[in-house]
Design an enzyme around this catalytic site. Structure first.
Site, PDB file in Angstrom:
ATOM      1  N   GLY A 158       0.775  -1.243   0.000  1.00  0.00           N
ATOM      2  CA  GLY A 158       0.000   0.000   0.000  1.00  0.00           C
ATOM      3  C   GLY A 158       0.800   1.283   0.000  1.00  0.00           C
ATOM      4  O   GLY A 158       0.267   2.334   0.350  1.00  0.00           O
ATOM      5  N   SER A 159       2.072   1.233  -0.433  1.00  0.00           N
ATOM      6  CA  SER A 159       2.830   2.495  -0.402  1.00  0.00           C
ATOM      7  C   SER A 159       2.325   3.469  -1.469  1.00  0.00           C
ATOM      8  O   SER A 159       2.345   4.680  -1.253  1.00  0.00           O
ATOM      9  CB  SER A 159       4.331   2.240  -0.544  1.00  0.00           C
ATOM     10  OG  SER A 159       4.613   1.737  -1.809  1.00  0.00           O
ATOM     11  N   ASN A 160       1.852   2.949  -2.575  1.00  0.00           N
ATOM     12  CA  ASN A 160       1.273   3.852  -3.583  1.00  0.00           C
ATOM     13  C   ASN A 160      -0.053   4.441  -3.103  1.00  0.00           C
ATOM     14  O   ASN A 160      -0.350   5.608  -3.359  1.00  0.00           O
ATOM     15  CB  ASN A 160       1.093   3.125  -4.913  1.00  0.00           C
ATOM     16  CG  ASN A 160       2.378   3.096  -5.717  1.00  0.00           C
ATOM     17  OD1 ASN A 160       2.889   4.138  -6.114  1.00  0.00           O
ATOM     18  ND2 ASN A 160       2.917   1.907  -5.929  1.00  0.00           N
ATOM     19  N   MET A 194      -3.166  -7.382  -7.176  1.00  0.00           N
ATOM     20  CA  MET A 194      -2.536  -8.572  -7.727  1.00  0.00           C
ATOM     21  C   MET A 194      -3.474  -9.479  -8.519  1.00  0.00           C
ATOM     22  O   MET A 194      -3.131 -10.612  -8.814  1.00  0.00           O
ATOM     23  CB  MET A 194      -1.863  -9.373  -6.601  1.00  0.00           C
ATOM     24  CG  MET A 194      -0.757  -8.628  -5.881  1.00  0.00           C
ATOM     25  SD  MET A 194       0.417  -7.850  -7.011  1.00  0.00           S
ATOM     26  CE  MET A 194       1.288  -9.324  -7.569  1.00  0.00           C
ATOM     27  N   ARG A 195      -4.648  -8.969  -8.888  1.00  0.00           N
ATOM     28  CA  ARG A 195      -5.571  -9.809  -9.656  1.00  0.00           C
ATOM     29  C   ARG A 195      -5.704  -9.270 -11.075  1.00  0.00           C
ATOM     30  O   ARG A 195      -5.666  -8.059 -11.290  1.00  0.00           O
ATOM     31  CB  ARG A 195      -6.955  -9.801  -9.005  1.00  0.00           C
ATOM     32  CG  ARG A 195      -6.984 -10.475  -7.656  1.00  0.00           C
ATOM     33  CD  ARG A 195      -8.384 -10.427  -7.108  1.00  0.00           C
ATOM     34  NE  ARG A 195      -9.327 -11.134  -7.945  1.00  0.00           N
ATOM     35  CZ  ARG A 195      -9.611 -12.435  -7.835  1.00  0.00           C
ATOM     36  NH1 ARG A 195      -9.031 -13.148  -6.904  1.00  0.00           N
ATOM     37  NH2 ARG A 195     -10.482 -13.009  -8.634  1.00  0.00           N
ATOM     38  N   ASN A 205      -3.676   1.891 -13.961  1.00  0.00           N
ATOM     39  CA  ASN A 205      -2.752   0.965 -13.290  1.00  0.00           C
ATOM     40  C   ASN A 205      -1.365   1.579 -13.251  1.00  0.00           C
ATOM     41  O   ASN A 205      -1.021   2.391 -14.105  1.00  0.00           O
ATOM     42  CB  ASN A 205      -2.699  -0.362 -14.054  1.00  0.00           C
ATOM     43  CG  ASN A 205      -1.790  -1.385 -13.373  1.00  0.00           C
ATOM     44  OD1 ASN A 205      -1.798  -1.522 -12.146  1.00  0.00           O
ATOM     45  ND2 ASN A 205      -0.995  -2.094 -14.161  1.00  0.00           N
ATOM     46  N   HIS A 240       2.675   0.367 -13.171  1.00  0.00           N
ATOM     47  CA  HIS A 240       3.526  -0.812 -13.376  1.00  0.00           C
ATOM     48  C   HIS A 240       4.989  -0.400 -13.226  1.00  0.00           C
ATOM     49  O   HIS A 240       5.396   0.621 -13.785  1.00  0.00           O
ATOM     50  CB  HIS A 240       3.269  -1.382 -14.778  1.00  0.00           C
ATOM     51  CG  HIS A 240       4.075  -2.609 -15.040  1.00  0.00           C
ATOM     52  ND1 HIS A 240       3.786  -3.830 -14.459  1.00  0.00           N
ATOM     53  CD2 HIS A 240       5.194  -2.804 -15.789  1.00  0.00           C
ATOM     54  CE1 HIS A 240       4.688  -4.714 -14.844  1.00  0.00           C
ATOM     55  NE2 HIS A 240       5.551  -4.122 -15.650  1.00  0.00           N
TER      56      HIS A 240
HETATM   57  C1  GRF Z   1       4.355  -1.361  -7.099  1.00  0.00           C
HETATM   58  O1  GRF Z   1       5.677  -1.525  -7.543  1.00  0.00           O
HETATM   59  C2  GRF Z   1       3.411  -1.327  -8.263  1.00  0.00           C
HETATM   60  O2  GRF Z   1       3.946  -0.714  -9.394  1.00  0.00           O
HETATM   61  C3  GRF Z   1       3.190  -2.785  -8.540  1.00  0.00           C
HETATM   62  O3  GRF Z   1       3.150  -3.386  -7.278  1.00  0.00           O
HETATM   63  C4  GRF Z   1       3.869  -2.587  -6.341  1.00  0.00           C
HETATM   64  C5  GRF Z   1       2.900  -2.238  -5.253  1.00  0.00           C
HETATM   65  O4  GRF Z   1       3.482  -1.583  -4.177  1.00  0.00           O
HETATM   66  N1  GRF Z   1       2.010  -2.972  -9.369  1.00  0.00           N
HETATM   67  P1  GRF Z   1       2.558  -0.939  -3.061  1.00  0.00           P
HETATM   68  O5  GRF Z   1       1.572  -2.007  -2.601  1.00  0.00           O
HETATM   69  O6  GRF Z   1       1.884   0.268  -3.640  1.00  0.00           O
HETATM   70  O7  GRF Z   1       3.522  -0.566  -1.953  1.00  0.00           O
END
Ligand code: GRF
Length: 217
Positions: free
Chosen positions: A12-14, A90-91, A107, A109
């Site tokens: 969940g850092s994003n 992750m789905r 999304n 990536h």
């Molecule tokens: C990130 O690198 C994102 O690009 C990828 O999964 C990772 C998720 O990190 N799809 P977080 O859960 O947001 O910390």
């Protein structure tokens, strides 16, 4: 106000970066209303809770991908969600969600698409011997990591990099790219034609020097 849902499965850092941007007024009219996860114990759910954002767990057990996405769709529609952000989700999405939210699902990536789609993008970049990699935000279509590109950030791969150090530097750029992308989408400044996304209004392409290597004599 543009109602946003974030779908997340992990750390969940994003999501955290998005919620901080929102608190600091950097998300434009976007308002994260709900975080939906397929994993009850995802750290992303705790982060949402800390920020006072509603969390919804949809249990995938025993459901087909379509049935699961139909449940998610119901939750989104019940809250009038207009924009969906996948942040470490992750789905794979089924057409149920992609069709309902065409050009309204974003999304992020951790690679410069179309290079290194799918899982372990940082590992793929290292294994391939790439000298440059980065992050990409894109609209989601029916194929994995494939839809029209919105923004990208690039970093150099260092000879000393491990998968972790590379992932950390990419993540730093992700956390700037994602709020900027959500803001552009919420402000209605993105239009899609075929594979190309046009950004209306002020957009400053990166001003950093070109990533050109020097050969040391
Ligand atoms: C990130 O690198 C994102 O690009 C990828 O999964 C990772 C998720 O990190 N799809 P977080 O859960 O947001 O910390």
């Amino acid at each position: 106000m543009v109602h946003v849902a974030v779908l997340a499965s992990g750390r969940g850092s994003n999501l955290d970066a998005l919620l901080k941007a929102q608190a600091e007024g950097r998300l434009g009219p976007a308002r994260v209303q709900v975080v939906v996860s397929d994993r009850k114990d995802a750290r992303a759910m705790a982060i949402a809770f800390q920020h006072g954002i509603e969390t919804v767990h949809v249990d995938p057990k025993g459901l087909t991908r379509e049935a699961f996405d139909t449940r998610v769709l119901r939750e989104l529609e019940a809250r009038g969600i207009q924009l969906v952000v996948l942040a470490g989700y992750m789905r794979l999405l089924s057409p149920v969600l992609v069709r309902a939210y065409r050009d309204r699902i974003i999304n992020i990536h951790p690679a410069l698409l179309p290079s290194f789609p799918g899982l372990n993008a940082q590992r793929q970049a290292l294994d391939w011997g790439a000298r440059v990699t980065g992050a990409t935000t894109h609209f989601v279509d029916e194929q994995v990591d494939h839809g029209p590109i919105i923004l990208q950030s690039a970093i150099a791969v260092l000879p000393t990099d491990t998968e972790d150090t590379l992932a950390d530097r990419i993540l730093e750029t992700e956390q700037r790219l994602l709020p900027a992308t959500v803001r552009l989408a919420a402000e209605g400044r993105l239009s899609v034609e075929g594979r190309r996304v046009t950004i209306q209004g002020g957009y400053a392409p990166p001003t950093a020097p070109l990533l050109v290597p020097e050969v040391i004599p």
